[in-house]
Each structure stands twice: as C-alpha cells, then as structure tokens.
Design an enzyme around this catalytic site. Structure first.
Site, mmCIF file in Angstrom:
data_model
loop_
_atom_site.group_PDB
_atom_site.id
_atom_site.type_symbol
_atom_site.label_atom_id
_atom_site.label_comp_id
_atom_site.label_asym_id
_atom_site.label_seq_id
_atom_site.Cartn_x
_atom_site.Cartn_y
_atom_site.Cartn_z
ATOM 1 C CB SER A 2 -0.787 -0.043 1.331
ATOM 2 O OG SER A 2 -1.339 1.273 1.434
ATOM 3 C CE1 TYR B 232 -2.951 -1.917 6.098
ATOM 4 C CE2 TYR B 232 -2.623 0.256 5.112
ATOM 5 C CZ TYR B 232 -3.142 -0.983 4.970
ATOM 6 O OH TYR B 232 -3.590 -1.377 3.708
#
Length: 313
Positions: free
Chosen positions: A161, A187
């Site tokens: 990501s 994350y």
C-alpha cells in the site's frame, strides 16, 4: 533483464483486472488468493478464474468464501474455484493450510489484510496488523515454497500500500511494546514489510525460478477499511493535498495484482514495487506515490527475514 530497467506496461490506473489478463491463458495453473472473499480479492480471483486458472480462495469466513466461489463460477463458467479456511493471525491455521496443500502452486497472491485496527494482540503478544499482514503471509509463502518451486516460474504477489510511506519497519519495537500504539504507523510498517519480503524472497528463491513483487492496488472502498470512518478518510485525503486519493472500482483495484501475477513482461522480474499497472519510481517528498527507499533496502529486507524466522520459531 537489467535490474535498472523499470518495467512499463500498456495499462493504466483505469485498467481493469479483466483487461490486464485478456489474451492470457492460465489453464492448468493453480492460484491461491488470500482474502479472496471480499474487496479486490474477489475481483482478482474472478479475473484469474476467467482465463482458466484453478483458484483457491483462502479465507477466514468459509461461508462468505463459498458464496463468492459460487458467484465467480457463475460469472466465469470456470468450476475450479475452491475454498479453504485460513486465518493469517493464527499460525496453527496457516500450518494446517500449508499441510493440506498438495502439488504445484503457480501463483500465490498475498492479498488479505487488516488496516488501521485498534490496538490488538495475538495470543503470542504480536501486534495484529504486523502479525496478519506480514508474519501470516511470511509463514504461508515460506511454507508453500516447495509447491512454488515445483511450478514452472512460480510467482508470489505481495499486496502492499502507499501507506508503506508512513513508516519503515521499526526493528527496535515492531510490536509497539515501548512506543505508544498508532494504528496508521502500525499499518504502514506492515505494508513496508510486504515490500521488503518481495525483495528478500526474490533474492533467496531466484534459483527456484520464483519471483516475488509488491504492489499498491490504489484507493478502493472495501471491507478492509472497516475500522476507518468516512471522516478519517476525508482527513487523510485532505492531508495528501485533497486530490491524493482517487477512488478506483474493485475491478480497477485488482488490476495491478493481476498484472504482477500474470504479465509476461514480468517473467524473471522480482523484488519490485508496482502501482497503477506500472513499476513505481522512487517516492518524491510531499507525494503519496512511488516507493520509499527503505522499503527496497536489501539490508532491511535481510534483517526482516531473520526477525520473521526467529519470531515464528
């Protein structure tokens, strides 16, 4: 191919997964998609099944997996869409999945993930996002190494990501035991780990004909963001200059995964990071595109591999 040549393709941010695989025949090829019952996992699996692959949806929720499999069978006419239980946060579940796999594996798509969850720990005390997004997939891929080596030119796809730009892997305190927990930092760190895994696995497994690449699918509203409110997403959008997030459809979001899994342009190419169906360049300060130098750092990649092996021992 020289390592300095950046891979370019005829596809764009608007391309769909079906467009990317048009003309490719995966008959006789076996694929696993983790998290194949929701979001871009569904469309990744559908596109691959649509060109003849046998696709196993590796999912936590088997009922959702079965519904998804039926839908893909109906829309593609390919009956070889299977469902198997896999909880990446549970190492016993990963071990069971690996033990049950038999025969070659041509493509492993490490797609499942958790995003920005509240502070949660596995029974081992590991931070949930790192445990799921990295350690679970690391155990799965290394466990299936023999099956990938048994395929001709096995490929592993590591879904990362742009959030990797938020944090390198903080080796001094991966599991937030000393520092205060921050969902996006956790994350981001796990997504950097996904890229570092591609770098080191490609190096270690090159002699087995296995390549591993990482990618950013793009901004897609899916169940992945179940912990993220609309207000939070708008705040993040504003932070990235307002126009930073252009929402894609799930079909467009799955395109880069499918490209990395199947494109002949990537034969023998590994350890790279892709976005919008192209190999990404270096991140430029103040932007949310490109790849951070720390995510491609071979020393960090080797260190992460060692830490992962020791953690799972």
């Amino acid at each position: 191919m020289s390592t300095s040549t950046r891979v370019t393709t005829p596809f764009t941010a608007q391309s769909t997964a079906a467009e990317v695989v048009a003309g490719i025949d995966l008959t006789g090829r076996r694929v696993i998609v983790t998290g194949g019952a929701s979001g871009i996992g569904v469309e990744t699996a559908r596109a691959l099944a649509g060109v003849g692959a046998e696709v196993t949806l590796a999912v936590r929720n088997e009922e959702a997996g079965r519904r998804t499999a039926e839908d893909i069978i109906e829309t593609t006419g390919n009956k070889q869409v299977l469902v198997a239980p896999l909880d990446l946060a549970d190492q016993a579940s990963v071990a069971s999945f690996v033990a049950a796999w038999d025969g070659p594996l041509h493509i492993l798509i490490n797609n499942a993930g958790v995003m920005a969850s509240p502070e949660t720990r596995t029974p081992e005390g590991w931070e949930l996002q790192f445990a799921t997004n990295h350690l679970g997939h690391f155990a799965l891929a290394t466990g299936l190494h023999g099956a990938l080596a048994g395929a001709d030119g096995g490929r592993v796809v590591s879904v990362s990501s742009a959030a990797h730009l938020r944090s390198p892997v903080v080796f001094e305190d991966i599991h937030f035991r000393e520092r205060p927990y921050e969902p996006w930092a956790a994350y981001g760190q796990s997504k950097t780990a996904n890229v570092l895994f591609a770098v080191e696995a490609t190096k270690r497994w090159a002699d087995d004909g296995i390549t591993v690449n990482a990618l950013m699918p793009g901004g897609i509203r899916t169940n992945l963001q179940r912990y993220v409110t609309d207000e939070e997403l708008e705040r993040l959008r504003a932070q990235s200059g307002g126009g930073g997030v252009v929402w894609k459809t799930p079909e467009q979001g799955a395109a880069t995964s499918v490209l990395v899994a199947t494109s002949p342009l990537l034969d023998g190419v590994g350890g790279r990071y892709f976005e919008d169906c192209q190999e990404a360049g270096p991140n430029q300060p103040g932007t949310r595109t490109g790849v951070a130098p720390y995510a491609l750092d071979p020393e960090a990649a080797e260190r992460l591999w060692q830490v992962s092996v020791e953690t799972l021992a």
